[in-house]
Design a protein around this motif. Structure first.
Motif, PDB file in Angstrom:
ATOM      1  N   LEU A  73      28.922   7.768  -8.449  1.00  0.00           N
ATOM      2  CA  LEU A  73      29.476   6.732  -7.569  1.00  0.00           C
ATOM      3  C   LEU A  73      28.710   6.776  -6.256  1.00  0.00           C
ATOM      4  O   LEU A  73      28.499   7.851  -5.686  1.00  0.00           O
ATOM      5  CB  LEU A  73      30.970   7.012  -7.328  1.00  0.00           C
ATOM      6  CG  LEU A  73      31.808   5.894  -6.700  1.00  0.00           C
ATOM      7  CD1 LEU A  73      31.863   4.657  -7.589  1.00  0.00           C
ATOM      8  CD2 LEU A  73      33.241   6.388  -6.431  1.00  0.00           C
ATOM      9  N   ILE A  74      28.263   5.613  -5.790  1.00  0.00           N
ATOM     10  CA  ILE A  74      27.459   5.557  -4.553  1.00  0.00           C
ATOM     11  C   ILE A  74      28.029   4.510  -3.590  1.00  0.00           C
ATOM     12  O   ILE A  74      28.815   3.651  -3.973  1.00  0.00           O
ATOM     13  CB  ILE A  74      25.983   5.188  -4.862  1.00  0.00           C
ATOM     14  CG1 ILE A  74      25.917   3.839  -5.613  1.00  0.00           C
ATOM     15  CG2 ILE A  74      25.268   6.279  -5.635  1.00  0.00           C
ATOM     16  CD1 ILE A  74      24.627   3.075  -5.431  1.00  0.00           C
ATOM     17  N   GLY A  87      29.630   1.465  -5.966  1.00  0.00           N
ATOM     18  CA  GLY A  87      29.141   1.101  -7.288  1.00  0.00           C
ATOM     19  C   GLY A  87      28.680   2.345  -8.027  1.00  0.00           C
ATOM     20  O   GLY A  87      28.619   3.438  -7.452  1.00  0.00           O
ATOM     21  N   TYR A  88      28.376   2.174  -9.303  1.00  0.00           N
ATOM     22  CA  TYR A  88      27.878   3.282 -10.133  1.00  0.00           C
ATOM     23  C   TYR A  88      26.403   3.078 -10.445  1.00  0.00           C
ATOM     24  O   TYR A  88      25.968   1.956 -10.739  1.00  0.00           O
ATOM     25  CB  TYR A  88      28.631   3.334 -11.463  1.00  0.00           C
ATOM     26  CG  TYR A  88      30.061   3.785 -11.360  1.00  0.00           C
ATOM     27  CD1 TYR A  88      30.399   5.145 -11.391  1.00  0.00           C
ATOM     28  CD2 TYR A  88      31.103   2.857 -11.266  1.00  0.00           C
ATOM     29  CE1 TYR A  88      31.721   5.565 -11.318  1.00  0.00           C
ATOM     30  CE2 TYR A  88      32.429   3.270 -11.192  1.00  0.00           C
ATOM     31  CZ  TYR A  88      32.729   4.624 -11.217  1.00  0.00           C
ATOM     32  OH  TYR A  88      34.042   5.034 -11.148  1.00  0.00           O
ATOM     33  N   VAL A  89      25.651   4.180 -10.385  1.00  0.00           N
ATOM     34  CA  VAL A  89      24.250   4.165 -10.840  1.00  0.00           C
ATOM     35  C   VAL A  89      24.033   5.392 -11.720  1.00  0.00           C
ATOM     36  O   VAL A  89      24.861   6.310 -11.740  1.00  0.00           O
ATOM     37  CB  VAL A  89      23.257   4.200  -9.658  1.00  0.00           C
ATOM     38  CG1 VAL A  89      23.353   2.935  -8.823  1.00  0.00           C
ATOM     39  CG2 VAL A  89      23.444   5.441  -8.802  1.00  0.00           C
ATOM     40  N   THR A  90      22.900   5.408 -12.410  1.00  0.00           N
ATOM     41  CA  THR A  90      22.546   6.566 -13.241  1.00  0.00           C
ATOM     42  C   THR A  90      21.255   7.165 -12.703  1.00  0.00           C
ATOM     43  O   THR A  90      20.279   6.436 -12.490  1.00  0.00           O
ATOM     44  CB  THR A  90      22.359   6.135 -14.705  1.00  0.00           C
ATOM     45  OG1 THR A  90      23.542   5.431 -15.111  1.00  0.00           O
ATOM     46  CG2 THR A  90      22.183   7.334 -15.618  1.00  0.00           C
ATOM     47  N   ASP A  91      21.246   8.483 -12.473  1.00  0.00           N
ATOM     48  CA  ASP A  91      20.053   9.114 -11.895  1.00  0.00           C
ATOM     49  C   ASP A  91      19.031   9.458 -12.989  1.00  0.00           C
ATOM     50  O   ASP A  91      19.242   9.193 -14.173  1.00  0.00           O
ATOM     51  CB  ASP A  91      20.418  10.335 -11.042  1.00  0.00           C
ATOM     52  CG  ASP A  91      21.002  11.496 -11.843  1.00  0.00           C
ATOM     53  OD1 ASP A  91      20.857  11.498 -13.094  1.00  0.00           O
ATOM     54  OD2 ASP A  91      21.588  12.410 -11.233  1.00  0.00           O
ATOM     55  N   ASP A 134      38.318   8.572 -10.512  1.00  0.00           N
ATOM     56  CA  ASP A 134      37.380   8.069  -9.507  1.00  0.00           C
ATOM     57  C   ASP A 134      38.070   7.305  -8.377  1.00  0.00           C
ATOM     58  O   ASP A 134      37.460   7.050  -7.339  1.00  0.00           O
ATOM     59  CB  ASP A 134      36.309   7.186 -10.163  1.00  0.00           C
ATOM     60  CG  ASP A 134      35.282   8.017 -10.915  1.00  0.00           C
ATOM     61  OD1 ASP A 134      35.248   9.247 -10.716  1.00  0.00           O
ATOM     62  OD2 ASP A 134      34.507   7.439 -11.703  1.00  0.00           O
ATOM     63  N   ILE A 135      39.343   6.930  -8.582  1.00  0.00           N
ATOM     64  CA  ILE A 135      40.078   6.238  -7.508  1.00  0.00           C
ATOM     65  C   ILE A 135      40.230   7.178  -6.312  1.00  0.00           C
ATOM     66  O   ILE A 135      39.953   6.813  -5.167  1.00  0.00           O
ATOM     67  CB  ILE A 135      41.462   5.739  -8.001  1.00  0.00           C
ATOM     68  CG1 ILE A 135      41.296   4.772  -9.177  1.00  0.00           C
ATOM     69  CG2 ILE A 135      42.231   5.064  -6.858  1.00  0.00           C
ATOM     70  CD1 ILE A 135      42.576   4.460  -9.915  1.00  0.00           C
ATOM     71  N   ALA A 136      40.637   8.410  -6.593  1.00  0.00           N
ATOM     72  CA  ALA A 136      40.796   9.399  -5.510  1.00  0.00           C
ATOM     73  C   ALA A 136      39.432   9.719  -4.891  1.00  0.00           C
ATOM     74  O   ALA A 136      39.324   9.933  -3.671  1.00  0.00           O
ATOM     75  CB  ALA A 136      41.441  10.670  -6.044  1.00  0.00           C
ATOM     76  N   TYR A 137      38.379   9.708  -5.722  1.00  0.00           N
ATOM     77  CA  TYR A 137      37.041  10.035  -5.209  1.00  0.00           C
ATOM     78  C   TYR A 137      36.534   8.922  -4.274  1.00  0.00           C
ATOM     79  O   TYR A 137      35.958   9.197  -3.220  1.00  0.00           O
ATOM     80  CB  TYR A 137      36.079  10.271  -6.380  1.00  0.00           C
ATOM     81  CG  TYR A 137      34.688  10.686  -5.940  1.00  0.00           C
ATOM     82  CD1 TYR A 137      34.502  11.729  -5.031  1.00  0.00           C
ATOM     83  CD2 TYR A 137      33.557  10.036  -6.429  1.00  0.00           C
ATOM     84  CE1 TYR A 137      33.232  12.109  -4.620  1.00  0.00           C
ATOM     85  CE2 TYR A 137      32.278  10.416  -6.028  1.00  0.00           C
ATOM     86  CZ  TYR A 137      32.125  11.449  -5.116  1.00  0.00           C
ATOM     87  OH  TYR A 137      30.872  11.806  -4.701  1.00  0.00           O
ATOM     88  N   TYR A 138      36.796   7.657  -4.673  1.00  0.00           N
ATOM     89  CA  TYR A 138      36.363   6.546  -3.801  1.00  0.00           C
ATOM     90  C   TYR A 138      37.119   6.610  -2.473  1.00  0.00           C
ATOM     91  O   TYR A 138      36.539   6.381  -1.405  1.00  0.00           O
ATOM     92  CB  TYR A 138      36.517   5.194  -4.530  1.00  0.00           C
ATOM     93  CG  TYR A 138      37.513   4.201  -3.973  1.00  0.00           C
ATOM     94  CD1 TYR A 138      37.167   3.326  -2.947  1.00  0.00           C
ATOM     95  CD2 TYR A 138      38.810   4.097  -4.504  1.00  0.00           C
ATOM     96  CE1 TYR A 138      38.071   2.392  -2.455  1.00  0.00           C
ATOM     97  CE2 TYR A 138      39.714   3.170  -4.013  1.00  0.00           C
ATOM     98  CZ  TYR A 138      39.347   2.323  -2.987  1.00  0.00           C
ATOM     99  OH  TYR A 138      40.243   1.408  -2.486  1.00  0.00           O
TER     100      TYR A 138
END
Length: 367
Positions: free
Chosen positions: A256-257, A245-249, A211-215
């Motif tokens: 990640l949003i 931050g992270y949320v759950t749909d 997720d580092i690369a994704y952010y």
């Protein structure tokens, strides 16, 4: 109706139904809804979140914060007219653009009023994700003193003040005080390297190392999108801060949003392009107000030196700023917001009463 009445300075005293303390930040206040109200709204409004997600009402204010202090003006003016509505309108515009272009969602679920967001609880990534396209501000001050490495990235010799950098630089810092990370002091807002994040990704609240690369991708794509849109309006996107931050749909998928605010005059530097081409800097951001404060007080070191925080707080508490300085800033905020969104920013006669009415009538959240 006085100007002071049109400013929403205190935003943590609204009669919104909550069973938790109201969290009041420098600019926004957060009211966590009761479990019953959260679940009812998710169902009624069809928000794309888990049925048991905690929701909050986030209310912006017109308070003006700079150098970690809240400032006020003569005539009882406790903020900047139009500032809150302008900041929200700009963030709403960019978040919508990000979503429509497939970048990522934001924490905002609903916008009941220009001052109000309904948000979902997110697990924040503990990083102030700062990116810079030009060398200015604190980075220039450090460069001038001989620093050539920023957050582990080497920058070339021979750069000049306010020059465009060879590439977009990601210069992250800590969000909050993080204990026990090797090589990272336990103080707020300290610069970190990508290696610090990779070696301790869980401590920064990343769910996985990938997720580092994704952010970074979301950071760059978000920056480039805002930069391209501002260029069409004759504006230069200089640098900015993102938060994630992270949320759950609703299907139970973690994502990640973007959160907090994006591309605003508070979180970014924005310059007038025509003036920049002529060798001048015209700020369309809060930076101009910071410069005003540095010039206004005889000892600017108080505002720049973190060892003098007591004096700094006293300066903000005991000095009423000239009305003109806050009205100039109001013009900066409202004009750039109207440019970006193509919509007029209206000054409300009584923002608090409007907020209460809409939350009562349309959301049943007022006791």
């Amino acid at each position: 109706m006085s100007l002071a009445d049109q400013v929403l300075a205190v935003n943590d005293d609204l009669p919104i139904r909550t069973d938790k303390p109201v969290h009041s930040g420098k600019v926004r206040s957060v009211y966590w809804l009761t479990e019953e109200d959260s679940q009812r709204l998710i169902k009624e409004k069809g928000y794309n979140v888990k049925s048991d997600s905690p929701l909050a009402i986030m209310v912006i204010s017109d308070r003006i914060s700079a150098f970690d202090c809240i400032w006020h003006g003569k005539g009882g003016l406790k903020g900047v007219p139009g500032k809150g509505a302008a900041l929200n309108a700009i963030s709403n515009h960019w978040f919508k653009l990000f979503r429509e272009n497939g970048l990522a969602d934001s924490h905002i679920l609903d916008i009941p009023h220009p001052f109000v967001w309904i948000v979902q609880k997110a697990k924040p990534v503990k990083i102030e994700a700062i990116c810079r396209q030009y060398i200015t501000g604190s980075m220039w001050r450090s460069y001038e003193k001989g620093e050539r490495e920023f957050c582990g990235i080497a920058v070339p010799e021979g750069l000049e003040r306010d020059q465009k950098l060879p590439e977009l630089l990601i210069t992250p810092s800590t969000k909050g005080i993080l204990e026990g990370i090797p090589g990272v002091p336990a103080v707020d807002d300290v610069n970190i390297t990508r290696k610090n994040i990779e070696d301790n990704f869980a401590a920064f609240n990343f769910s996985s190392a990938n997720d580092i690369a994704y952010y970074e991708k979301l950071l760059k794509e978000g920056f480039d999108m805002i930069s391209a849109e501002l260029a069409k309006l004759g504006q230069v996107f200089v640098d900015t801060k993102f938060e994630f931050g992270y949320v759950t749909d609703a299907e139970g998928k973690e994502k990640l949003i973007y959160m907090d605010e994006v591309g605003t005059p508070d979180s970014s530097r924005i310059w007038d392009e025509a003036a920049y081409r002529d060798g001048n800097i015209v700020e369309n951001s809060k930076e101009g107000f910071r410069q005003f404060l540095l010039n206004h007080f005889p000892d600017p070191d108080i505002l720049l030196n973190k060892d003098r925080m007591d004096e700094r707080f006293a300066l903000a508490r005991d000095n009423e700023l000239p009305l003109e300085s806050l009205m100039n800033l109001s013009k900066v905020y409202t004009e750039i917001a109207e440019k970006i969104t193509g919509q007029k920013i209206h000054l409300s006669d009584n923002p608090k009463a409007e907020i209460i009415e809409v939350l009562r009538e349309q959301y049943d959240l007022i006791d």
